[in-house]
Write a protein that holds these residues in place. Structure first.
Motif, PDB file in Angstrom:
ATOM      1  N   PRO A 229       0.791  -1.233   0.000  1.00 10.36           N
ATOM      2  CA  PRO A 229       0.000   0.000   0.000  1.00 10.36           C
ATOM      3  C   PRO A 229       0.824   1.286   0.000  1.00 10.36           C
ATOM      4  O   PRO A 229       0.398   2.286  -0.573  1.00 10.36           O
ATOM      5  N   VAL A 230       2.003   1.297   0.606  1.00 10.39           N
ATOM      6  CA  VAL A 230       2.719   2.554   0.824  1.00 10.39           C
ATOM      7  C   VAL A 230       3.595   2.981  -0.349  1.00 10.39           C
ATOM      8  O   VAL A 230       4.069   4.112  -0.384  1.00 10.39           O
ATOM      9  N   LEU A 231       3.801   2.108  -1.345  1.00 10.16           N
ATOM     10  CA  LEU A 231       4.669   2.442  -2.465  1.00 10.16           C
ATOM     11  C   LEU A 231       3.850   2.830  -3.692  1.00 10.16           C
ATOM     12  O   LEU A 231       2.808   2.239  -3.942  1.00 10.16           O
ATOM     13  N   PRO A 232       4.320   3.805  -4.466  1.00 11.31           N
ATOM     14  CA  PRO A 232       3.618   4.174  -5.705  1.00 11.31           C
ATOM     15  C   PRO A 232       3.488   2.977  -6.643  1.00 11.31           C
ATOM     16  O   PRO A 232       4.419   2.179  -6.775  1.00 11.31           O
ATOM     17  N   THR A 233       2.342   2.870  -7.289  1.00 13.00           N
ATOM     18  CA  THR A 233       2.089   1.727  -8.164  1.00 13.00           C
ATOM     19  C   THR A 233       3.113   1.632  -9.284  1.00 13.00           C
ATOM     20  O   THR A 233       3.564   0.545  -9.641  1.00 13.00           O
ATOM     21  N   GLY A 234       3.483   2.765  -9.860  1.00 15.40           N
ATOM     22  CA  GLY A 234       4.466   2.755 -10.944  1.00 15.40           C
ATOM     23  C   GLY A 234       5.788   2.156 -10.510  1.00 15.40           C
ATOM     24  O   GLY A 234       6.408   1.385 -11.266  1.00 15.40           O
TER      25      GLY A 234
END
Length: 237
Positions: free
Chosen positions: A196-201
């Motif tokens: 959840p905490v990391l950007p999807t890209g």
């Protein structure tokens, strides 16, 4: 849900790009590489669940190709990209071919849609010629991603996935149909986000890089649990 024109704009296909160099394009290219590596050229090839024909169309130059699907609309569309391929409307659970007809069979992401997949796998063994090559793929219940994704795991997105099974069950069915397993591997973790905490890209780059490398290079190296799908290459004994 019926398998018709609407299917390709809903469920698992609603966000899929069919453009060149898309994830879909690279996937079909990877399967074509596997077919050419493991399937004897010049033999009869059957793709079950051929859809819009983008894979079987790549193989017309080296095999006598047949496309089979229950989707009348998709088969009609496939003529544009696979003009020399014979098209057949039928179910994988009752293949309308004689014993030992094909030297190569590709069945990717079909068995999970079937009410009686064990019957379909028995049919694969029946219509495959001795020594023939089978390439099969299906959602991977043993994927490392499934526990963290829970109900949002990619294998659960499509409401027509009515026959999800653990890899061990699929492999046992294949062995029971007379197939010897040659390679069992996966397609990588391509359904970001996973954390959840990391950007999807960034996650697509981190988690998807290995699967992308495998698809681009055509070199099989990902362990079975390291992907959303289980992929099997087998030979009929």
């Amino acid at each position: 849900m019926s398998f018709d024109e609407k299917y390709f704009s809903t469920a698992a296909y609603k966000d899929v790009s069919f453009a060149k160099y898309s994830q879909y394009w690279w996937s079909n290219r990877f399967y074509a590489i596997l077919v050419r590596r493991y399937g004897q050229r010049g033999t009869r090839l059957l793709e079950i669940g051929s859809g819009l024909g983008h894979l079987v169309g790549q193989l017309e130059d080296a095999y006598a190709t047949t496309a089979l699907d229950v989707n009348h609309w998709a088969l009609a569309q496939s003529k544009a990209v696979a003009p020399r391929t014979w098209r057949q409307v039928a179910s994988a659970e009752g293949l309308p071919f004689a014993d030992g007809t094909f030297g190569v069979i590709v069945i990717k992401h079909v068995v999970e849609h079937l009410p009686h997949p064990e019957q379909a796998i028995a049919e694969l063994g029946r219509v495959m010629a001795p020594g023939g090559a089978l390439i099969l793929a299906t959602p991977n219940l043993a994927s490392l991603s499934r526990p963290s994704k829970g109900k949002n795991w990619i294998g659960y997105h499509d409401p027509t996935h009515i026959s999800l099974k653990p890899p061990a069950e699929w492999l046992a069915l294949l062995k029971g149909a007379g197939f010897k397993l040659k390679r069992v591997f996966s397609d990588g973790l391509w359904d970001a986000p996973y954390i959840p905490v990391l950007p999807t890209g960034l996650q697509k780059l981190l988690f998807g890089s290995l699967g992308g490398l495998q698809a681009v290079s055509g070199v099989v190296f990902l362990p079975m649990r390291w992907g959303e799908s289980i992929m099997v290459i087998a030979q009929k004994q």
